[in-house]
Design an enzyme around this catalytic site. Structure first.
Site: not given
Length: 529
Positions: A264, A282
């Site tokens: 990420e 997220h």
């Protein structure tokens, strides 16, 4: 007295910032600093407290430069952006807010499941494009479907509860979920293979550990129904993303909804190419209520620590008053080590834990010791657990905790004994504080021993037969593994024995396999402390 200084390097609510100010602390609020590691390194040495969310990476370099730092506060539960080991070694408390995001994350998982079932994002995009493709977006009902929950801790239990309210059947895989807890939740406890073959929807709610990494591997995905839909709002790395893409490409998986990714930020990902995959950046904890709650909690916790020495929701330290600390600390360390030792050797659901405090230990405030022991016991499977939340997590899993005190032992003036109870066995480990103030283990499985823990260790159950020690030493030597200490105890001559070995470095999987295959070895396990 110098005013304590707090640095906030991520976005925190103005109310939380004001709490620090109202409590008389000197606050620097710079929410861009977390994305500038070089500047953070230059200024961190001026501060006593550091408040972060997930953007700031509190590395070992940052901690090494933090000459004044006493506490790091994470507004949220995950502390994988903080080098906890380095902070502990430097005596810095690491706090989090373990319960603030639970409901929000659970609701996001349920939202993803509903969106996946009815193809809501795809239908929305189509309609916004001026199309009216009513027949294209045929969905499925959640009613009477089977939801498989992998990990039935705090968040998983909330998801299960809400899903039951939607009239879904819920099955759960969690090695640490007891039958009594499963009944209380209204879920059916199953093994992973059964969950994979039966579930219409699978939702992941476990931390990322060595045991859970790629828990949905290519092999696991092959066991699922071709109509299964998978939701991951827990941690990236739980799903083999390449295997998932292959299964989607082959039409074996009906769809997936992912809020987390192995790498990420995920700005370019093969899974983005699939129409039946929903992705969010997220967002599990991203609600106004959750953000405000965890921000206020961490501001209060950090302020109490810096002003009063209080410790709440610490990852690396139990709740102890300043007056108790000098006397308790050696026993806190011992209790946590006993728990960690037992936890790394327990692979089945724990039914109960009994802690016996004898001699001097019996006269202490044993609650922090029990919390430390439970934290150590649960942490191998729940890395985010802390000593304060350990009792809560144990209760959620139906683990009965018993504390006992006794008078002085014949041999040791003071000792602590931890017994783990499961449906099939009880196992115990005991330790004491040596004259130099350091913890030592004195019993394993009721076998008398005497050793201290080190970072890399091997635990071996073996039969007390001639040749074992020589074969073991030869094997270590042939593989270039240096033995620091070697400790062996036995029940009876020629009977069951326990070997605990401290090593300079961790052994490889291959060496561990070779140890397991040695003659007279019953079980071998790699331990790390």
């Amino acid at each position: 007295m110098t005013t304590a200084k707090v640095l906030i390097t991520d976005k925190l609510s103005e109310t939380a910032v004001q709490i620090f100010k109202d409590r008389g602390l000197d606050v620097t609020f710079d929410p861009t600093l977390g994305k500038d590691p070089e500047r953070l390194l230059r200024v961190i040495g001026e501060y006593d407290g550091l408040a972060v969310r997930s953007a700031t990476k509190v590395t070992s370099k940052v901690i090494a430069a933090a000459d004044r730092l006493k506490v790091i506060g994470r507004a949220g539960i995950g502390v994988d952006n903080i080098d906890v080991k380095a902070a502990t070694a430097k005596g810095i408390i690491v706090m989090n807010t373990p319960s603030g995001n639970s409901v929000t994350t659970a609701e996001h998982a349920l939202s993803m499941m509903m969106a996946l079932a009815r193809q809501i994002p795809q239908a929305n995009a189509s309609t916004h494009a001026g199309k009216w493709e009513k027949s294209k977006f045929l969905g499925v009902e959640l009613f009477n479907k089977t939801l498989g929950v992998i990990g039935c801790g705090n968040i998983g239990a909330i998801v299960a509860d809400r899903a039951i309210g939607l009239k879904m059947r819920v099955i759960a895989y969690d090695p640490f979920l007891t039958e009594d807890r499963a009944v209380a939740l209204g879920v059916e406890k199953v093994e992973l293979d059964a969950l994979l073959t039966r579930a219409d929807f699978i939702s992941l709610h476990v931390p990322l550990t060595d045991k859970t990494r790629n828990i949905l591997s290519a092999e696991a995905l092959a066991k699922t129904k071709s109509s299964v839909r998978i939701i991951n709002c827990a941690r990236g790395g739980l799903i083999d993303e390449e295997a998932l893409a292959s299964a989607l490409r082959a039409g074996h998986i009906a769809g997936a909804a992912l809020d987390v990714f192995e790498q990420e930020p995920a700005t370019d990902h093969p899974l983005f190419l699939f129409d039946n995959v929903i992705c969010t950046p997220h967002l599990g904890a991203s609600t106004g209520e959750a953000q405000e709650k965890v921000a206020l909690q961490i501001a209060e916790q950090m302020s109490d620590h810096l002003l009063k020495g209080a410790i709440t929701n610490a990852i690396n330290f139990p709740s102890i008053t300043p007056e108790e600390a000098p006397r308790l600390m050696p026993y806190v360390t011992l209790a946590e080590q006993l728990g960690s030792f037992a936890g790394q050797l327990t692979d089945v659901a724990i039914k109960g834990v009994r802690l016996e405090y004898c001699g001097e230990a019996a006269g202490l405030n044993v609650k922090p010791l029990t919390a430390a022991a439970l934290g150590g016991l649960l942490r191998p499977s729940m890395p985010d657990v802390n000593m304060v939340s350990a009792a809560h997590n144990a209760a959620q899993r139906g683990i009965a905790v018993e504390e006992m005190t006794c008078s002085q032992h014949d041999v040791y003036e003071s000792f602590v004994k931890l017994t783990v109870k499961t449906n099939s066995y009880e196992r115990s480990v005991a330790g004491t504080i040596s004259v130099d103030g350091r913890p030592r283990f004195i019993q394993v499985r009721d076998i008398d021993m005497d050793f201290a823990l080190s970072e890399h260790m091997l635990f071996v159950r073996n039969q007390d037969k001639p040749g074992f020690i020589g074969n073991f030493g030869t094997l270590m030597g042939e593989n270039g593994v240096n033995i620091a200490t070697f400790n062996l105890g036995r029940e009876t001559p020629g009977g069951e024995a326990v070997t605990v070995v401290a090593l300079d470095d961790a052994v490889s999987d291959e060496v561990l396999k070779q140890v397991s295959q040695l003659k007279h070895v019953v079980r071998a396990r790699r331990l790390r402390f």
